[in-house]
Design a protein around this motif. Structure first.
Motif, PDB file in Angstrom:
ATOM      1  N   VAL A 170       0.722  36.514 -85.907  1.00  0.00           N
ATOM      2  CA  VAL A 170       2.113  37.495 -85.003  1.00  0.00           C
ATOM      3  C   VAL A 170       3.523  36.490 -85.195  1.00  0.00           C
ATOM      4  O   VAL A 170       4.701  36.767 -85.624  1.00  0.00           O
ATOM      5  N   ARG A 171       3.214  34.858 -84.593  1.00  0.00           N
ATOM      6  CA  ARG A 171       4.960  34.214 -84.480  1.00  0.00           C
ATOM      7  C   ARG A 171       4.872  33.878 -85.519  1.00  0.00           C
ATOM      8  O   ARG A 171       6.249  33.630 -86.512  1.00  0.00           O
ATOM      9  N   ALA A 172       3.829  33.595 -86.632  1.00  0.00           N
ATOM     10  CA  ALA A 172       4.031  33.442 -87.647  1.00  0.00           C
ATOM     11  C   ALA A 172       4.859  34.157 -88.841  1.00  0.00           C
ATOM     12  O   ALA A 172       5.814  34.158 -89.774  1.00  0.00           O
ATOM     13  N   LEU A 173       4.367  35.790 -88.410  1.00  0.00           N
ATOM     14  CA  LEU A 173       5.336  36.900 -88.950  1.00  0.00           C
ATOM     15  C   LEU A 173       6.654  37.290 -88.568  1.00  0.00           C
ATOM     16  O   LEU A 173       7.915  37.295 -89.428  1.00  0.00           O
ATOM     17  N   ARG A 174       6.465  36.866 -87.290  1.00  0.00           N
ATOM     18  CA  ARG A 174       8.173  37.607 -86.947  1.00  0.00           C
ATOM     19  C   ARG A 174       7.918  36.325 -85.926  1.00  0.00           C
ATOM     20  O   ARG A 174       7.445  36.507 -84.927  1.00  0.00           O
ATOM     21  N   SER A 175       9.328  35.753 -86.034  1.00  0.00           N
ATOM     22  CA  SER A 175      10.177  34.481 -84.561  1.00  0.00           C
ATOM     23  C   SER A 175      10.669  34.988 -83.544  1.00  0.00           C
ATOM     24  O   SER A 175      10.986  35.023 -82.888  1.00  0.00           O
ATOM     25  N   ASP A 176      11.367  36.726 -83.819  1.00  0.00           N
ATOM     26  CA  ASP A 176      12.442  36.639 -82.630  1.00  0.00           C
ATOM     27  C   ASP A 176      11.952  38.118 -82.460  1.00  0.00           C
ATOM     28  O   ASP A 176      12.294  38.903 -81.862  1.00  0.00           O
ATOM     29  N   LEU A 177      10.471  38.370 -82.287  1.00  0.00           N
ATOM     30  CA  LEU A 177      10.050  39.781 -81.077  1.00  0.00           C
ATOM     31  C   LEU A 177       9.757  38.898 -79.995  1.00  0.00           C
ATOM     32  O   LEU A 177       9.513  37.158 -79.521  1.00  0.00           O
ATOM     33  N   LYS A 184      -3.499  45.146 -89.871  1.00  0.00           N
ATOM     34  CA  LYS A 184      -3.655  44.807 -88.886  1.00  0.00           C
ATOM     35  C   LYS A 184      -2.439  44.695 -87.868  1.00  0.00           C
ATOM     36  O   LYS A 184      -1.859  45.384 -87.238  1.00  0.00           O
ATOM     37  N   VAL A 185      -2.476  43.594 -88.156  1.00  0.00           N
ATOM     38  CA  VAL A 185      -1.541  43.012 -87.950  1.00  0.00           C
ATOM     39  C   VAL A 185       0.186  43.272 -88.708  1.00  0.00           C
ATOM     40  O   VAL A 185       1.057  42.646 -87.749  1.00  0.00           O
ATOM     41  N   ARG A 186      -0.134  43.568 -89.346  1.00  0.00           N
ATOM     42  CA  ARG A 186       1.288  43.654 -90.295  1.00  0.00           C
ATOM     43  C   ARG A 186       2.007  44.691 -90.036  1.00  0.00           C
ATOM     44  O   ARG A 186       3.356  44.859 -89.500  1.00  0.00           O
ATOM     45  N   LEU A 187       1.260  46.016 -88.777  1.00  0.00           N
ATOM     46  CA  LEU A 187       2.501  46.846 -87.987  1.00  0.00           C
ATOM     47  C   LEU A 187       3.626  46.073 -87.012  1.00  0.00           C
ATOM     48  O   LEU A 187       4.132  46.232 -86.660  1.00  0.00           O
ATOM     49  N   PHE A 188       3.178  44.999 -86.741  1.00  0.00           N
ATOM     50  CA  PHE A 188       4.279  43.661 -85.663  1.00  0.00           C
ATOM     51  C   PHE A 188       5.308  43.296 -86.537  1.00  0.00           C
ATOM     52  O   PHE A 188       6.558  43.350 -86.130  1.00  0.00           O
ATOM     53  N   SER A 189       5.190  43.737 -88.080  1.00  0.00           N
ATOM     54  CA  SER A 189       6.330  44.161 -89.169  1.00  0.00           C
ATOM     55  C   SER A 189       7.265  44.388 -88.810  1.00  0.00           C
ATOM     56  O   SER A 189       8.838  44.402 -89.594  1.00  0.00           O
ATOM     57  N   LEU A 224       8.518  46.302 -86.382  1.00  0.00           N
ATOM     58  CA  LEU A 224       9.385  45.943 -84.341  1.00  0.00           C
ATOM     59  C   LEU A 224      10.497  45.495 -85.329  1.00  0.00           C
ATOM     60  O   LEU A 224      10.876  44.794 -85.792  1.00  0.00           O
ATOM     61  N   PRO A 225      12.060  46.045 -84.623  1.00  0.00           N
ATOM     62  CA  PRO A 225      13.155  45.555 -84.084  1.00  0.00           C
ATOM     63  C   PRO A 225      13.411  44.479 -83.345  1.00  0.00           C
ATOM     64  O   PRO A 225      12.413  43.131 -83.036  1.00  0.00           O
ATOM     65  N   PRO A 226      13.829  43.551 -84.272  1.00  0.00           N
ATOM     66  CA  PRO A 226      14.014  42.052 -83.484  1.00  0.00           C
ATOM     67  C   PRO A 226      13.971  42.399 -81.728  1.00  0.00           C
ATOM     68  O   PRO A 226      14.594  43.158 -81.207  1.00  0.00           O
ATOM     69  N   GLY A 227      13.129  41.526 -81.157  1.00  0.00           N
ATOM     70  CA  GLY A 227      13.471  41.840 -79.100  1.00  0.00           C
ATOM     71  C   GLY A 227      11.702  42.829 -78.918  1.00  0.00           C
ATOM     72  O   GLY A 227      11.941  43.102 -78.252  1.00  0.00           O
ATOM     73  N   GLY A 228      11.455  43.368 -79.974  1.00  0.00           N
ATOM     74  CA  GLY A 228      10.464  44.499 -79.958  1.00  0.00           C
ATOM     75  C   GLY A 228       9.354  43.700 -78.909  1.00  0.00           C
ATOM     76  O   GLY A 228       8.547  42.858 -79.656  1.00  0.00           O
ATOM     77  N   LEU A 229       8.308  44.532 -78.200  1.00  0.00           N
ATOM     78  CA  LEU A 229       7.104  43.932 -77.484  1.00  0.00           C
ATOM     79  C   LEU A 229       6.005  44.157 -78.390  1.00  0.00           C
ATOM     80  O   LEU A 229       5.303  45.184 -78.588  1.00  0.00           O
ATOM     81  N   ALA A 230       5.535  43.050 -78.725  1.00  0.00           N
ATOM     82  CA  ALA A 230       4.439  42.566 -80.116  1.00  0.00           C
ATOM     83  C   ALA A 230       3.375  41.919 -78.585  1.00  0.00           C
ATOM     84  O   ALA A 230       3.662  41.015 -77.617  1.00  0.00           O
ATOM     85  N   LEU A 231       2.546  43.142 -78.450  1.00  0.00           N
ATOM     86  CA  LEU A 231       1.376  42.731 -77.678  1.00  0.00           C
ATOM     87  C   LEU A 231      -0.033  42.461 -78.004  1.00  0.00           C
ATOM     88  O   LEU A 231      -0.774  43.430 -78.909  1.00  0.00           O
ATOM     89  N   VAL A 232      -0.815  40.956 -77.812  1.00  0.00           N
ATOM     90  CA  VAL A 232      -1.791  40.699 -78.412  1.00  0.00           C
ATOM     91  C   VAL A 232      -2.817  39.942 -77.358  1.00  0.00           C
ATOM     92  O   VAL A 232      -2.103  39.619 -76.277  1.00  0.00           O
ATOM     93  N   PRO A 233      -4.585  40.128 -77.703  1.00  0.00           N
ATOM     94  CA  PRO A 233      -5.153  39.366 -76.997  1.00  0.00           C
ATOM     95  C   PRO A 233      -4.461  38.022 -76.442  1.00  0.00           C
ATOM     96  O   PRO A 233      -4.337  37.412 -77.491  1.00  0.00           O
TER      97      PRO A 233
END
Length: 479
Positions: free
Chosen positions: A247-254, A218-223, A225-234
């Motif tokens: 998600v923050r550990a996966l990508r710091s530019d979201l 599930k989490v890999r979908l966030f990888s 996204l483009p830089p600045g893409g909207l990532a919504l999590v609980p």
């Protein structure tokens, strides 16, 4: 640029003009074959013996081979070498013998999200999670269309993403429901600019093996996204598995944002029929399908997506107000003498069963049963405390559920759904139960012991309810 990743998944769309192998002749495989042919490939469909190709157009337009996928592969490679790619339908795991054989042969693997994403040129919103995905996907598409956009729900929702990408006039927005099966084969060819992970609970462990592997899919979908893409999590809480940190550990530019209840500290919040944005703006969803503690946080996530898409508060409020939910999801079949008869056949695991009970009017007479997908970890005490007055079990799981719950909760063991419903109605008529507010079908199981799908199970329930309440007889089934 590498054409494949470590798993053999294609990271670029291979050159057309060659044969393309399609594993699976179902809805997803058929849509992929059509899209591939449109893009200049020559699809070769490998259909299993249990799932023959029933589509006349595909049989006429494509080469079709039938048999065990791994056994047919060598013949196909010999006949159609070189093969540009191998499309893997979501029902096949990456460890399937046929898929592993294709990987060993060096054929790039491509899944639905990647193939659809490589060919679709509009905006993409990815929605995943363990429950509530389809309702949120439908709501987002409905809201965008209501605001004058062109948007379609697709993916695991029903219409394959590849079918949307193949349309002569594709929509501006594709709202893609992403299952963990589809996420397994996704690569950077899938390019959403907004992604939502609604929740996580134990499901599909027979495919993924562990909760960690399921969560990772599930989490890999966030990888993607483009830089600045909207990532919504609980918002971080006990059952959210610290998703924001992952998600923050996966990508710091979201643009990572959270959603949750009124007291969760989330960026987007739900409470008492009101959705609140990070800037303090509020809209009302009072009385809507989403106005409850279970679906309210999901509504907050949908609110965030629609604000990012440029919709105004009045437009979003109107969309919530007129939203018509999908069938078999807390669907009120009838009401009589103050009792609501509710079909939530889509509740196919125990956590969804419990969530259904918490949404239903109390006290609840619960119909549960079918084929268990997991150990019976839900206790009768929890069901009792959540508002269940009595449970009527049926199907393969009848004895296991009744034995597990009867120490804490009044329980009736039944064989079929019809028998369970009749026992429930008899208790109501003879006043053996105290003023129930709802009769709820929330099976907590797969349907395949007695039905072909959760939809058929819900349809049968609806007909049975109407028979009981109207006195209609001679139904064309006895389930």
């Amino acid at each position: 640029m590498r054409e494949r990743d470590e798993a053999g998944l294609a990271t670029t769309l291979p050159a057309s003009g060659r044969a393309a192998l399609v594993f699976g002749a179902g809805v997803s495989g058929g849509a992929a074959a059509r899209l591939l042919r449109l893009r200049g490939y020559s699809p070769v469909i490998v259909a299993s013996e249990t799932e023959p190709c029933g589509d006349a157009w595909l049989r006429d337009a494509c080469e079709v081979r039938t048999g065990a996928l791994d056994e047919v592969l060598e013949t196909v490679r010999t006949s159609f070498s070189p093969l540009s790619l191998c499309y893997v339908s979501p029902g096949l795991s990456l460890t399937h013998p046929g898929v592993e054989a294709a990987r060993r042969a060096g054929i790039p693997l491509l899944g639905e999200l990647s193939l659809g994403g490589a060919c679709f040129r509009g905006r993409v919103t990815a929605v995943t999670g363990s429950k509530g995905k389809s309702s949120v996907v439908k709501f987002l598409a409905d809201a965008l269309c209501l605001a004058g956009r062109t948007a379609k729900p697709c993916g695991n929702y029903g219409t394959p993403f590849c079918a949307i990408a193949a349309e002569a006039e594709p929509p501006e927005d594709a709202i893609v429901e992403c299952s963990s099966f589809q996420a397994e084969t996704a690569t950077r060819l899938f390019r959403p600019d907004a992604a939502v992970l609604l929740n996580l609970s134990k499901d599909h462990l027979n495919r993924h093996g562990t909760m960690e592997a399921y969560r990772a899919a599930k989490v890999r979908l966030f990888s993607f996204l483009p830089p600045g893409g909207l990532a919504l999590v609980p918002a971080p809480c006990e059952d959210a598995w610290a998703l924001s940190e992952q998600v923050r550990a996966l990508r710091s530019d979201l643009d990572l944002q959270t959603f949750g209840g009124a007291s969760s500290g989330a960026d987007w919040r739900y409470g008492n029929g009101i959705l609140t944005a990070p800037d303090g703006k509020r809209i009302s969803i009072c009385g809507s399908y989403f106005d409850n503690a279970i679906l309210g946080p999901a509504a907050a996530a949908a609110y965030a997506v629609l604000v990012r898409r440029g919709l105004s508060s009045p437009q979003i409020e109107q969309a919530f107000r007129i939203f018509e939910p999908l069938p078999h999801r807390m669907q009120r079949i009838a009401e009589r003498d103050g009792i609501a008869w509710i079909d939530n056949s889509k509740a196919t695991n125990l956590e969804a069963l419990l969530a259904s009970v918490r949404m239903a009017p109390k006290p609840v007479l619960l119909l549960a049963g079918g084929r268990l997908k997991e150990p019976l970890s839900l206790s009768g005490r929890v069901l009792l405390e959540s508002g269940v007055q009595k449970v009527y079990t049926y199907g393969e799981a009848s004895e296991a559920m009744a034995s597990g719950w009867s120490a804490d909760l009044p329980t009736a063991r039944c064989s079929t759904l019809k028998e369970a419903l009749m026992a429930c109605e008899k208790d109501i008529r003879k006043e053996n139960v105290h003023s129930p507010a709802s009769v709820l079908l929330a099976p907590g199981t797969a349907s395949f012991d007695q039905f072909r799908s959760y939809a058929e199970r819900g349809d049968v329930f609806a007909v049975l309810v109407r028979e009981l309440l109207t006195g209609t007889k001679n139904l064309p089934f006895d389930r």
